[in-house]
Design an enzyme around this catalytic site. Structure first.
Site, PDB file in Angstrom:
ATOM      1  N   THR A  46       0.830  -1.213   0.000  1.00 63.29           N
ATOM      2  CA  THR A  46       0.000   0.000   0.000  1.00 63.29           C
ATOM      3  C   THR A  46       0.859   1.255   0.000  1.00 63.29           C
ATOM      4  O   THR A  46       0.549   2.242  -0.694  1.00 63.29           O
ATOM      5  CB  THR A  46      -0.913   0.017   1.246  1.00 63.29           C
ATOM      6  OG1 THR A  46      -1.604  -1.221   1.322  1.00 63.29           O
ATOM      7  CG2 THR A  46      -1.908   1.154   1.175  1.00 63.29           C
ATOM      8  N   THR A  47       1.956   1.238   0.760  1.00 62.59           N
ATOM      9  CA  THR A  47       2.825   2.406   0.883  1.00 62.59           C
ATOM     10  C   THR A  47       3.469   2.778  -0.439  1.00 62.59           C
ATOM     11  O   THR A  47       3.909   3.915  -0.632  1.00 62.59           O
ATOM     12  CB  THR A  47       3.887   2.144   1.969  1.00 62.59           C
ATOM     13  OG1 THR A  47       3.221   1.846   3.194  1.00 62.59           O
ATOM     14  CG2 THR A  47       4.798   3.329   2.190  1.00 62.59           C
ATOM     15  N   TYR A 109     -13.106  -3.123   0.465  1.00 66.55           N
ATOM     16  CA  TYR A 109     -14.331  -2.537  -0.078  1.00 66.55           C
ATOM     17  C   TYR A 109     -15.505  -3.514  -0.126  1.00 66.55           C
ATOM     18  O   TYR A 109     -16.616  -3.168   0.288  1.00 66.55           O
ATOM     19  CB  TYR A 109     -14.103  -1.938  -1.484  1.00 66.55           C
ATOM     20  CG  TYR A 109     -15.270  -1.082  -1.924  1.00 66.55           C
ATOM     21  CD1 TYR A 109     -15.428   0.199  -1.424  1.00 66.55           C
ATOM     22  CD2 TYR A 109     -16.234  -1.564  -2.808  1.00 66.55           C
ATOM     23  CE1 TYR A 109     -16.524   0.981  -1.795  1.00 66.55           C
ATOM     24  CE2 TYR A 109     -17.318  -0.798  -3.187  1.00 66.55           C
ATOM     25  CZ  TYR A 109     -17.464   0.481  -2.673  1.00 66.55           C
ATOM     26  OH  TYR A 109     -18.535   1.231  -3.037  1.00 66.55           O
ATOM     27  N   TYR A 135      -2.449 -10.269   5.180  1.00 60.78           N
ATOM     28  CA  TYR A 135      -2.332  -8.862   5.590  1.00 60.78           C
ATOM     29  C   TYR A 135      -3.694  -8.382   6.069  1.00 60.78           C
ATOM     30  O   TYR A 135      -4.632  -8.293   5.277  1.00 60.78           O
ATOM     31  CB  TYR A 135      -1.820  -8.028   4.424  1.00 60.78           C
ATOM     32  CG  TYR A 135      -1.601  -6.556   4.697  1.00 60.78           C
ATOM     33  CD1 TYR A 135      -1.553  -6.037   5.990  1.00 60.78           C
ATOM     34  CD2 TYR A 135      -1.426  -5.667   3.643  1.00 60.78           C
ATOM     35  CE1 TYR A 135      -1.345  -4.692   6.227  1.00 60.78           C
ATOM     36  CE2 TYR A 135      -1.210  -4.317   3.851  1.00 60.78           C
ATOM     37  CZ  TYR A 135      -1.167  -3.830   5.152  1.00 60.78           C
ATOM     38  OH  TYR A 135      -0.957  -2.486   5.369  1.00 60.78           O
ATOM     39  N   ARG A 140      -8.077   0.138   6.276  1.00 58.03           N
ATOM     40  CA  ARG A 140      -8.095   0.326   4.827  1.00 58.03           C
ATOM     41  C   ARG A 140      -9.091  -0.591   4.126  1.00 58.03           C
ATOM     42  O   ARG A 140      -9.624  -0.248   3.080  1.00 58.03           O
ATOM     43  CB  ARG A 140      -6.694   0.104   4.240  1.00 58.03           C
ATOM     44  CG  ARG A 140      -5.704   1.212   4.570  1.00 58.03           C
ATOM     45  CD  ARG A 140      -4.394   0.997   3.838  1.00 58.03           C
ATOM     46  NE  ARG A 140      -3.418   2.045   4.123  1.00 58.03           N
ATOM     47  CZ  ARG A 140      -3.308   3.196   3.468  1.00 58.03           C
ATOM     48  NH1 ARG A 140      -4.142   3.465   2.476  1.00 58.03           N
ATOM     49  NH2 ARG A 140      -2.391   4.082   3.804  1.00 58.03           N
ATOM     50  N   LYS A 164       0.737 -10.167   8.491  1.00 58.07           N
ATOM     51  CA  LYS A 164       1.034  -8.788   8.845  1.00 58.07           C
ATOM     52  C   LYS A 164      -0.222  -8.251   9.501  1.00 58.07           C
ATOM     53  O   LYS A 164      -1.251  -8.047   8.842  1.00 58.07           O
ATOM     54  CB  LYS A 164       1.404  -7.964   7.604  1.00 58.07           C
ATOM     55  CG  LYS A 164       1.683  -6.494   7.916  1.00 58.07           C
ATOM     56  CD  LYS A 164       1.933  -5.677   6.652  1.00 58.07           C
ATOM     57  CE  LYS A 164       2.139  -4.204   6.994  1.00 58.07           C
ATOM     58  NZ  LYS A 164       2.302  -3.365   5.778  1.00 58.07           N
ATOM     59  N   ILE A 206       6.620  -5.253   9.401  1.00 58.50           N
ATOM     60  CA  ILE A 206       6.733  -4.657   8.066  1.00 58.50           C
ATOM     61  C   ILE A 206       6.366  -3.199   8.273  1.00 58.50           C
ATOM     62  O   ILE A 206       5.214  -2.868   8.563  1.00 58.50           O
ATOM     63  CB  ILE A 206       5.826  -5.348   7.042  1.00 58.50           C
ATOM     64  CG1 ILE A 206       6.303  -6.788   6.819  1.00 58.50           C
ATOM     65  CG2 ILE A 206       5.829  -4.577   5.717  1.00 58.50           C
ATOM     66  CD1 ILE A 206       5.405  -7.615   5.932  1.00 58.50           C
TER      67      ILE A 206
END
Length: 292
Positions: A46-47, A109, A135, A140, A164, A206
């Site tokens: 994502t980053t 979503y 993850y 998010r 994660k 992470i």
């Protein structure tokens, strides 16, 4: 999975002022991580603003990191999404030979039930030729992957080897550590509670802050894994204000401001993200100068 123990960092994608991918800056950032003690690199998380990268740009980012790394550190590739069969197709068709594992986010979503999350990762596990790191990032995705679901996946699929965990809930993290198999790795996805998670039995992190301050943060995690609590907490509190600041106006805008202060890249992000305001940029610049 020694390759994903310790400090991994979720690499940004640096952009030039014209918003194109800055491969020279990305190479500098990779070397900065390696030179300062990071244990492994996570590509296209994502980053990395991967949601705003074209297919061609993603391939460019992957190729640049592989070339810059030259096999020095283990690489993990982000392969996730909310279209299960599209994720499975990518896992079956992409050349993953440069990577040790894949990081796959819980579907966002759609807000699936726990059974939907389980069935999604069942397909992912069966499609992946590499170990899979789950993850969980409810902030998010809009849904929380509960410990019972993670335990079920960890027990049912040998190649689901880690999570994660970024719910920001230390109690949930401790339940994961307690109930998953002994060789299953619980990795922090929340910089602020990384050290408590490590001391509770977690396998590392992470990180986002870790790529801006790789020496201090990786030293903290290493000390935590060695159970050197007082020394580890000295570094935690040294960095705590910066952790708050880099997320104050969104990720990766904050960490890109740190990189600009370090002279490694511009602080350019792509819409709908915007740069941090001047006040926060000034505060981050002061913090960086204090640690240098």
């Amino acid at each position: 999975m020694q390759a994903i123990t310790g400090t991994g960092v979720a690499l940004i994608t640096p952009f030039k002022n014209d918003f194109s991918v800055d491969t020279d800056a990305l190479t500098r950032i990779v070397n900065f991580q390696i030179d300062n003690g990071i244990d492994y690199l996570v590509v296209l998380g994502t980053t990395a603003e991967s949601a705003t990268l074209s297919k061609e740009e993603k391939e460019l980012v992957i190729a640049t990191i592989i070339e810059a790394n030259t096999g020095r550190l283990p690489l993990v590739l982000g392969v996730g999404g909310n279209n299960t069969h599209e994720v499975a197709h990518e896992l079956k068709t992409r050349d993953l030979s440069a990577f040790k594992a894949v990081l796959s986010v819980s579907p966002y979503y759609n807000k699936p039930t726990q059974e939907g999350i389980y069935q999604h990762f069942k397909v992912v596990a069966e499609a992946s030729p590499l170990p899979v790191i789950l993850y969980n990032v409810p902030g998010r995705t809009g849904s929380n992957m509960l410990p019972a679901t993670v335990v079920r996946l960890a027990n049912d699929f040998e190649n689901i080897v880690a999570i994660k965990e970024a719910a920001g809930d230390i109690v949930q993290a401790m339940k994961l550590i307690q109930h998953t198999p002994k060789d299953f790795l619980v990795i922090s996805g929340d910089d602020m509670i990384t050290l408590p998670m490590v001391l509770a039995g977690g396998a590392g992190v992470i990180s986002v802050i870790g790529e801006g301050f790789p020496k201090q943060f990786s030293d903290m995690v290493r000390l935590g894994l060695e159970n050197k609590v007082d020394e580890a907490y000295e570094l935690h509190y040294l960095l705590a204000d910066a952790i708050d600041m880099i997320f104050e106006q969104g990720n990766p805008a904050g960490i890109k401001s740190v990189f600009k202060a370090l002279g490694l890249c511009e602080d350019v992000v792509r819409l709908p993200l915007v740069k941090v305001n001047q006040d926060l940029a000034n505060r981050l610049d002061v913090f960086v100068k204090r640690l240098q």
